[in-house]
Each structure stands twice: as C-alpha cells, then as structure tokens.
Scaffold this active site. Structure first.
Site, PDB file in Angstrom:
ATOM      1  CG  HIS A  16      35.814  43.267  31.183  1.00 58.22           C
ATOM      2  ND1 HIS A  16      36.975  43.928  31.495  1.00 58.22           N
ATOM      3  CD2 HIS A  16      36.000  41.974  31.527  1.00 58.22           C
ATOM      4  CE1 HIS A  16      37.845  43.065  32.013  1.00 58.22           C
ATOM      5  NE2 HIS A  16      37.274  41.875  32.046  1.00 58.22           N
ATOM      6  CG  HIS A  58      39.547  40.999  38.434  1.00 60.60           C
ATOM      7  ND1 HIS A  58      40.902  41.058  38.681  1.00 60.60           N
ATOM      8  CD2 HIS A  58      39.409  40.323  37.270  1.00 60.60           C
ATOM      9  CE1 HIS A  58      41.548  40.462  37.703  1.00 60.60           C
ATOM     10  NE2 HIS A  58      40.676  40.002  36.834  1.00 60.60           N
TER      11      HIS A  58
HETATM   12  O1  G3P Z   1      35.872  37.131  31.300  1.00 54.57           O
HETATM   13  C1  G3P Z   1      36.764  37.885  30.547  1.00 54.57           C
HETATM   14  C2  G3P Z   1      37.834  38.515  31.396  1.00 54.57           C
HETATM   15  O2  G3P Z   1      37.216  39.115  32.498  1.00 54.57           O
HETATM   16  C3  G3P Z   1      38.862  37.527  31.859  1.00 54.57           C
HETATM   17  O3  G3P Z   1      39.910  38.097  32.537  1.00 54.57           O
HETATM   18  O4  G3P Z   1      41.177  38.921  34.456  1.00 54.57           O
HETATM   19  O5  G3P Z   1      39.464  40.387  33.417  1.00 54.57           O
HETATM   20  O6  G3P Z   1      38.763  38.411  34.752  1.00 54.57           O
HETATM   21  P1  G3P Z   1      39.814  39.000  33.848  1.00 54.57           P
HETATM   22 MG    MG Z   2      36.603  38.512  34.439  1.00 50.28          MG
END
Ligand code: G3P
Ligand code: MG
Length: 256
Positions: A16, A58
């Site tokens: 992630h 992000h």
């Molecule tokens: O793609 C999974 C996750 O990344 C979604 O939420 O806010 O971490 O981009 P966020």
């Molecule tokens: Mg994400």
C-alpha cells in the site's frame, strides 16, 4: 489474462503506497523496496498537475508528505518535481522525489504488478483517466496494471476507452453514502474487482463477490491476525503497508 485476475493459491501481497512502513509512501524508494521484499504488487495514488502530468501522491496537497505546500492540481510539474518527498518520513530518505507515474512504470513495471488508484472526485473527467491509459499502453503494461477508484465514473471512463484494462471499485463506510457500498458497481461495464475496507469483509461478502465472477482485494491490512482471517475467508489480495509482515504470515500458512 491480466495478472491480477489469475487464479492463485494465496492472496496477492499488494504493498500500500509501496512498502510504506519502511520507506516514504508513494516514492520510488518505497516501490523498489516492496519489490525487494517480495511483494507481488504495489498500490499507488495518482493525480494531475496543473500542466497535465500524472504524478504519484495520496493527498490533494503537498503538505503532509513533502516539504512543499499547496494543491498539486494548481502547481506546474516543474515545481512539484523540486519538493522533497522523503525527509519528513525519515531524514535518511532526503532527496526522494514525488515520482511521475511513467517513472514508476519504468523502474518497477516489470518487477511487480501495479494497482493504480485514480484520485478523482469530479463528475466530468479532468483527463486523468485518458493520460493513465496512454501511459499504461506506452509501457506495455495492460496485463500488469489494475486501475481502482472510489469514483465509479472514473472507472466507467476507463472501461469505455480501454475495455481490456482490469478495474476495481473501492468503497468504504467512511465515504459519502453513495460511495459507502458498491451501489454503483453495476454501472461499470465488466467490472473485474471490488476493493472494500478490510474490516467490513466477511466470508459471505467474499462468496457474493466471487459469485459475480469478480476478485476481492481489501485494505488496509496492518495486523498479522487480519492476514490470517482474510486469507482463510478467501480474499484475493491484501493491500497493506508492510509486505514483510504479510509474506511472513502467509509463508507459515498451509496453501489452499
Ligand atoms: O487502494 C486502497 C486504499 O489506498 C484506498 O484508500 O485513502 O489509502 O488511497 P487510500
Ligand atoms: Mg490509495
């Protein structure tokens, strides 16, 4: 067949924002480290600069993760390229930059699969989807990329322009009501995967999604116990911050 959609004996380990426990999120350092640590895939977030470059970050703004300030969509790439995206995480990563999506494709595109999350909140496309498709085609990565978004309209745009590209719909109870569940999934032609928040998922949810012929990749997986229970109920991908932890837990489980 797209590599995210192939049958597997254990869930994909999807790092992630890269290996974001060990390196600054959404940087080339975090993506290369994820590959070194044995992740099958990385997840990253993309947005457009004012002059239409696809960059990996992000948030809407530079402030949390870099030494810059302001909204990315109001800055030219030449300015965004100057900011430091590593030192706030740890001074030893000073000098790390916010990558272009094309740089990620060039650096790790043949080492790991890539889940590109489109950050979009608009009804009308800003052009981000078309730019992402163009980059995926130019790098020959149609079979190695899955595009996800909380915005179902972004995925409809993608599927209309490039039906071969695998798509996954994100949803979460934290989102506005119309995005909190996969209500709008039926509007996306040939949707390939659903990406719910991990702590909303039960064995029944997994069964229902599989019965539709779709994959289920969940986020954000942080604890060894979650890796075990989510694997036991049959999810297809674990999107988590620490690929080392995830692979250590998976290695000790019997393959099914
Ligand atoms: O793609 C999974 C996750 O990344 C979604 O939420 O806010 O971490 O981009 P966020
Ligand atoms: Mg994400």
């Amino acid at each position: 067949m797209n590599r995210f959609l192939q049958p597997r004996t254990q869930p994909l380990i999807i790092a992630h924002r890269g290996s974001s426990t060990h390196a600054p999120e959404n940087t080339l350092a975090a993506f290369a480290l994820a590959a070194d640590q044995g992740a099958d895939a990385i997840e990253l977030d993309v947005t457009l600069t004012r002059d239409g470059q696809v960059v990996v970050i992000h948030d809407d703004t530079l402030d949390r993760t870099t030494n810059g300030h302001g909204r990315v969509d109001q800055l030219p790439y030449a300015e965004v390229a100057q900011v430091d995206a590593g030192a706030k995480f740890n001074p030893k990563f000073a000098g790390e930059r916010m990558p272009l999506l094309s740089q990620v494709f060039e650096t790790v595109g043949q080492r790991v699969l890539i889940n590109v999350e489109i950050k979009s909140t608009t009804v009308r496309s800003t052009g981000l989807e078309a730019r992402v498709i163009d980059l995926i085609r130019r790098h020959g990565l149609i079979e190695r990329v899955l595009v996800s978004s909380f915005n179902p309209l972004a995925l409809i745009t993608i599927k209309r322009a490039e039906p071969r590209l695998a798509c996954g719909l994100l949803y979460s109870p934290d989102e506005p009501i119309y995005l909190s569940r996969a209500w709008l999934a039926p509007l996306i032609p040939n949707l390939n995967a659903r990406h719910p928040r991990a702590n909303t998922v039960t064995a029944d949810v997994v069964k229902q999604i599989h019965a539709r012929g779709q994959k289920i990749n969940v986020w954000t997986v942080l604890e060894p116990a979650e890796v075990k229970t989510l694997t036991a109920i049959g999810v297809d991908g674990l999107i988590g911050n620490d690929p080392v932890m995830m692979s250590d837990v998976l290695k000790k489980l019997p393959e099914h």
